[in-house]
Design a protein around this motif. Structure first.
Motif, PDB file in Angstrom:
ATOM      1  N   ALA A  80      13.323  -8.035 -10.078  1.00  0.00           N
ATOM      2  CA  ALA A  80      12.772  -8.641  -8.941  1.00  0.00           C
ATOM      3  C   ALA A  80      12.189  -9.292  -7.440  1.00  0.00           C
ATOM      4  N   GLY A  81      13.914  -9.989  -7.343  1.00  0.00           N
ATOM      5  CA  GLY A  81      14.456 -10.088  -6.330  1.00  0.00           C
ATOM      6  C   GLY A  81      13.877  -8.240  -5.399  1.00  0.00           C
ATOM      7  N   GLY A  82      14.566  -7.979  -5.669  1.00  0.00           N
ATOM      8  CA  GLY A  82      15.132  -6.423  -4.544  1.00  0.00           C
ATOM      9  C   GLY A  82      12.881  -5.982  -4.659  1.00  0.00           C
ATOM     10  N   ALA A  83      12.609  -5.944  -5.550  1.00  0.00           N
ATOM     11  CA  ALA A  83      11.038  -5.760  -5.646  1.00  0.00           C
ATOM     12  C   ALA A  83      10.408  -6.295  -4.551  1.00  0.00           C
ATOM     13  N   LEU A  84      10.384  -7.401  -5.142  1.00  0.00           N
ATOM     14  CA  LEU A  84       9.871  -8.390  -3.919  1.00  0.00           C
ATOM     15  C   LEU A  84      10.351  -8.042  -2.253  1.00  0.00           C
ATOM     16  N   GLY A  85      11.543  -8.222  -2.495  1.00  0.00           N
ATOM     17  CA  GLY A  85      11.869  -8.643  -0.653  1.00  0.00           C
ATOM     18  C   GLY A  85      11.288  -7.529  -0.157  1.00  0.00           C
ATOM     19  N   THR A  86      11.371  -6.404  -0.687  1.00  0.00           N
ATOM     20  CA  THR A  86      11.284  -5.014  -0.679  1.00  0.00           C
ATOM     21  C   THR A  86       9.501  -5.003  -0.294  1.00  0.00           C
ATOM     22  N   ALA A  87       8.920  -5.118  -0.772  1.00  0.00           N
ATOM     23  CA  ALA A  87       7.515  -5.289  -0.677  1.00  0.00           C
ATOM     24  C   ALA A  87       7.386  -6.008   0.604  1.00  0.00           C
ATOM     25  N   LEU A  88       7.930  -7.483   0.529  1.00  0.00           N
ATOM     26  CA  LEU A  88       7.467  -8.543   1.257  1.00  0.00           C
ATOM     27  C   LEU A  88       7.955  -7.901   3.064  1.00  0.00           C
ATOM     28  N   ALA A  89       9.548  -7.238   3.197  1.00  0.00           N
ATOM     29  CA  ALA A  89       9.410  -6.859   4.333  1.00  0.00           C
ATOM     30  C   ALA A  89       8.754  -5.737   4.692  1.00  0.00           C
ATOM     31  N   LEU A  90       8.646  -4.629   4.003  1.00  0.00           N
ATOM     32  CA  LEU A  90       8.107  -3.555   3.916  1.00  0.00           C
ATOM     33  C   LEU A  90       6.192  -3.872   4.989  1.00  0.00           C
ATOM     34  N   SER A  91       5.996  -4.952   3.786  1.00  0.00           N
ATOM     35  CA  SER A  91       4.977  -5.851   4.453  1.00  0.00           C
ATOM     36  C   SER A  91       4.381  -6.030   6.019  1.00  0.00           C
ATOM     37  N   TYR A  92       6.082  -6.874   6.173  1.00  0.00           N
ATOM     38  CA  TYR A  92       5.610  -7.096   7.528  1.00  0.00           C
ATOM     39  C   TYR A  92       6.271  -6.329   8.515  1.00  0.00           C
ATOM     40  N   ALA A  93       6.906  -5.019   8.088  1.00  0.00           N
ATOM     41  CA  ALA A  93       6.909  -3.931   8.954  1.00  0.00           C
ATOM     42  C   ALA A  93       5.947  -3.003   9.013  1.00  0.00           C
ATOM     43  N   PHE A  94       4.667  -2.409   8.076  1.00  0.00           N
ATOM     44  CA  PHE A  94       4.031  -1.936   8.950  1.00  0.00           C
ATOM     45  C   PHE A  94       2.275  -2.842   8.466  1.00  0.00           C
ATOM     46  N   GLY A  95       2.739  -4.127   8.379  1.00  0.00           N
ATOM     47  CA  GLY A  95       0.777  -4.437   7.448  1.00  0.00           C
ATOM     48  C   GLY A  95       0.415  -4.829   6.971  1.00  0.00           C
ATOM     49  N   GLY A  96       0.266  -6.254   6.095  1.00  0.00           N
ATOM     50  CA  GLY A  96       0.124  -7.046   4.825  1.00  0.00           C
ATOM     51  C   GLY A  96      -0.022  -7.638   4.363  1.00  0.00           C
ATOM     52  N   THR A  97      -0.224  -8.263   3.541  1.00  0.00           N
ATOM     53  CA  THR A  97      -0.478  -9.585   3.159  1.00  0.00           C
ATOM     54  C   THR A  97       0.285 -10.181   2.329  1.00  0.00           C
ATOM     55  N   TRP A  98       1.026 -11.239   2.027  1.00  0.00           N
ATOM     56  CA  TRP A  98       1.853 -11.654   0.628  1.00  0.00           C
ATOM     57  C   TRP A  98       0.931 -11.102  -0.915  1.00  0.00           C
ATOM     58  N   LEU A  99       0.255 -11.657  -0.794  1.00  0.00           N
ATOM     59  CA  LEU A  99      -0.410 -11.171  -1.910  1.00  0.00           C
ATOM     60  C   LEU A  99      -0.933 -10.407  -2.552  1.00  0.00           C
ATOM     61  N   ARG A 100      -0.892  -8.646  -1.930  1.00  0.00           N
ATOM     62  CA  ARG A 100      -0.795  -7.884  -2.048  1.00  0.00           C
ATOM     63  C   ARG A 100       0.400  -7.021  -1.980  1.00  0.00           C
ATOM     64  N   ALA A 101       1.512  -7.953  -1.295  1.00  0.00           N
ATOM     65  CA  ALA A 101       2.653  -7.316  -1.559  1.00  0.00           C
ATOM     66  C   ALA A 101       3.084  -7.943  -2.573  1.00  0.00           C
ATOM     67  N   SER A 102       3.444  -9.318  -3.571  1.00  0.00           N
ATOM     68  CA  SER A 102       3.604  -9.959  -4.570  1.00  0.00           C
ATOM     69  C   SER A 102       2.920  -9.115  -5.475  1.00  0.00           C
ATOM     70  N   GLN A 103       1.736  -8.644  -5.081  1.00  0.00           N
ATOM     71  CA  GLN A 103       1.140  -7.597  -6.545  1.00  0.00           C
ATOM     72  C   GLN A 103       1.739  -6.452  -7.010  1.00  0.00           C
ATOM     73  N   ILE A 104       1.920  -6.042  -5.917  1.00  0.00           N
ATOM     74  CA  ILE A 104       2.902  -4.772  -5.982  1.00  0.00           C
ATOM     75  C   ILE A 104       4.146  -4.477  -6.509  1.00  0.00           C
ATOM     76  N   ALA A 105       4.898  -5.134  -6.514  1.00  0.00           N
ATOM     77  CA  ALA A 105       5.912  -6.055  -6.536  1.00  0.00           C
ATOM     78  C   ALA A 105       6.035  -6.683  -8.366  1.00  0.00           C
ATOM     79  N   HIS A 106       5.299  -7.504  -8.504  1.00  0.00           N
ATOM     80  CA  HIS A 106       4.236  -7.910 -10.537  1.00  0.00           C
ATOM     81  C   HIS A 106       4.369  -5.807 -10.305  1.00  0.00           C
ATOM     82  N   GLU A 107       3.173  -5.261  -9.892  1.00  0.00           N
ATOM     83  CA  GLU A 107       2.874  -3.924 -10.564  1.00  0.00           C
ATOM     84  C   GLU A 107       4.111  -3.590 -11.253  1.00  0.00           C
ATOM     85  N   ALA A 108       5.339  -3.277  -9.738  1.00  0.00           N
ATOM     86  CA  ALA A 108       5.968  -2.119 -10.808  1.00  0.00           C
ATOM     87  C   ALA A 108       7.014  -2.739 -11.371  1.00  0.00           C
TER      88      ALA A 108
END
Length: 300
Positions: A105-133
């Motif tokens: 989960a740490g790898g998934a969430l960290g990846t989601a947050l960093a990519l959302s920061y880089a390409f544009g996004g929100t905390w909620l959507r990033a964390s939902q994508i990590a959870h779904e994966a």
């Protein structure tokens, strides 16, 4: 551009798995502790190539897609399909994989947050994508939403971020002693007969904790859960009993890993360290991480 995300390691004390066809409605009830050690994810984004490339490495070693299917699935969703360039994702883990510290989960969430920061996004959507994966690929059920909450968390309604509900316990002066001894497969446990006992004992433990929501009560309930489900047995149980002799709070089993954890005061640590050294058993000591994971541009 280089982005860094830190996601705390997360130890589950007891839990109730909740399955659902909709990944965002799947999750777990229960409680756990976030540590100030965990997963650091570094994301490098470089443009200028003719194709879109994504590469992932664990602790400096490149990994194939089948070895990092969860993080790759997160990256595929968050790197724009029309992006032309190189995206490199380095994940560094303070604890060994498969030992119950929420590395997946740490790898998934960290990846989601960093990519959302880089390409544009929100905390909620990033964390939902990590959870779904995590849910889809059977990495875990409740770590992502727990890591978002920080501290000593209590999952009172199951589900992913935006669906589940997490509360937190107050605590003072506690550190976390961990004894990581080996791996347990989350998938194998969740596919096994022990799930029925986990569901019954986990709900009992959560109900009791909410009546008396203290860190001390958490450790008592965690130990009872681990023994009554039959997960804590043999040499691991004997080691837990040895620790009980020198610590005020009982130790319990890391869910799900072959290891132990407990909450300790500073003045208790030396006795515990001496005991574990005499037994030639590995251990680590961490602070409790309060607040959300961290993400931002990395400047070195």
């Amino acid at each position: 551009m280089l982005i860094r995300a830190f996601v705390p390691a997360h130890i589950t004390a007891f839990f109730v798995p909740v399955f659902h066809d909709d990944p965002l409605k799947a999750g777990s009830l229960g409680t756990g502790i976030n540590l100030n050690k965990g997963t650091n994810v570094f994301v490098s984004v470089e443009t200028g190539t003719l194709e879109r490339h994504i590469h992932i490495a664990f602790n400096g070693e490149p990994v194939k897609r089948e070895e990092a299917v969860i993080s790759y699935s997160v990256a595929e969703r968050l790197v724009p399909s029309d992006f032309l360039g190189e995206v490199e994702i380095w994940q560094y883990f303070d604890f060994p994989n498969g030992h119950g510290f929420g590395n997946s989960a740490g790898g998934a969430l960290g990846t989601a947050l960093a990519l959302s920061y880089a390409f544009g996004g929100t905390w909620l959507r990033a964390s939902q994508i990590a959870h779904e994966a995590e849910v889809t690929h059977r990495g875990g059920l409740g770590d992502v939403i727990a890591q978002l909450a920080g501290g000593i968390e209590v999952r009172v309604r199951a589900g992913g971020p935006g669906v589940g509900v997490v509360d937190n316990l107050f605590f003072e002066d506690y550190r976390v002693l961990v004894v990581p001894l080996g791996k347990l497969s989350t998938k194998e446990v969740l596919d096994g007969d022990v799930v029925k006992a986990i569901e019954v004992e986990g709900r009992k433990a959560l109900e009791e904790l909410l009546k008396e929501p203290t860190p001390e009560r958490l450790m008592v309930l965690a130990r009872a859960f681990a023994e009554r489900t039959g997960l804590l047995t043999g040499e691991l149980l004997e080691l837990a009993k040895e620790l009980d002799r020198v610590l005020k709070n009982p130790s319990s089993m890391i869910m799900l890993g072959k290891g132990l954890f407990t909450l300790v005061r500073e003045k208790e640590l030396e006795n515990a360290k001496a005991l574990l050294a005499d037994l030639d058993v590995p251990y680590d000591v961490a602070e409790i991480h309060e607040g959300k994971p961290k993400v931002g541009r990395w400047v070195g």
